[in-house]
Design an enzyme around this catalytic site. Sequence first.
Site, short mmCIF file in Angstrom:
data_model
loop_
_atom_site.label_atom_id
_atom_site.label_comp_id
_atom_site.label_asym_id
_atom_site.label_seq_id
_atom_site.Cartn_x
_atom_site.Cartn_y
_atom_site.Cartn_z
N ASP A 151 -28.47 -7.12 -20.05
CA ASP A 151 -27.04 -6.95 -19.82
C ASP A 151 -26.58 -8.09 -18.91
OD1 ASP A 151 -24.50 -6.26 -19.10
OD2 ASP A 151 -24.99 -4.19 -18.52
N TYR B 157 -8.40 -13.55 -20.91
CA TYR B 157 -9.51 -14.41 -21.33
C TYR B 157 -9.34 -15.83 -20.77
CZ TYR B 157 -12.39 -17.10 -24.67
OH TYR B 157 -13.29 -17.95 -25.26
N1 SER Z 1 -11.77 -18.56 -30.39
C1 SER Z 1 -11.36 -18.06 -29.11
C2 SER Z 1 -10.34 -17.00 -29.26
O1 SER Z 1 -9.61 -17.03 -30.23
C3 SER Z 1 -10.81 -19.16 -28.26
O2 SER Z 1 -11.78 -19.63 -27.40
O3 SER Z 1 -10.23 -16.16 -28.42
#
Ligand code: SER
Length: 314
Positions: A53, A143
């Site tokens: 993990d 993200y």
């Molecule tokens: N491919 C990724 C995404 O769409 C971008 O880093 O989140």
Amino acid sequence: MSSKILIVGAAGQIGSELTTKLRSIYGKDNVIASDINYNNTELVNSGIFEIVDAKDYVSLKVCCEKYNIDTIYLMAAMLSATGEKYPMKAWDLNMESLFNVLNLAKAKFVNKIFWPSSIAVFGPTTPKENTPQYTIMEPNTVYGMTKQVGERWCQYYNEKYNVDVRSIRYPGIISWKTLPGGGTTDYAIDIYHKALAEGKYNCFLTEDTELPMMFMDDAIEATVSIMSANSDSIKIRSSYNLSAVSYTPKQVADSIKKHIPDFKISYTPDFRQDIANGWPKSIDDTEARNDWNWNHSFDLKLITNEMLKQLAKN
Ligand code: SER
């Protein structure tokens, strides 16, 4: 002494192909694949596999000591679209896993780290065409925020603790072997699956949404190349811009129509359109090309040829 490699998140879209490539270069017994479950049976049966993990420092450390690991590739992450659904989970996974491997290197359990960043570090205020290496970065996804702050931490650990960490900002990665999960660029893979299976595709981005993309073989090549470069040539310790091609959903559809003339595409943009709107259209990767000789091979035509050929076989 042979260098032993641990791939964390080896069952994912990039991790699975990276494992195969690294095993072919360094030998099967020198590349340990790990993930949080045994679901990818091909991976589990094709070499050494451990349950690890990425959020658990002790489990990572035990694995590194067991195999005398020298280098970690941290490929576990929650991508952009899923991250918007589970913001705190994305933050926890993406940040804790990075701190764990950085701290393993700081404590000298391992010597070298690869950690992927993304075009998601950029945001709506970033110049969109030929986005430079150094520019405005105000990401508006969780993200993107984890990747941007992660880059700062990579540079910090390199400067303060001499950790040999290397990183590239992947664009959307196009592959046929393992499906991606929860990304905004996933349409550019799904479209080939649906074109072959149903002859039509309903895209979640508008027809003119241009994004930077790269074929998996190029992404793996870049990863192997930055990791095998001489340490002195890696001048950027946050993360390198990396570019191959840029295209829109309409352009992919047109390239598919050259093979499947009746292919139909429709457009129903959803929440992922907002994410894509904040990202660059194209990337200037001069530094990667100069510092460690990066060069891509696949354009859209070659990507489409390869995707349709390989998916048709399966
Ligand atoms: N491919 C990724 C995404 O769409 C971008 O880093 O989140």
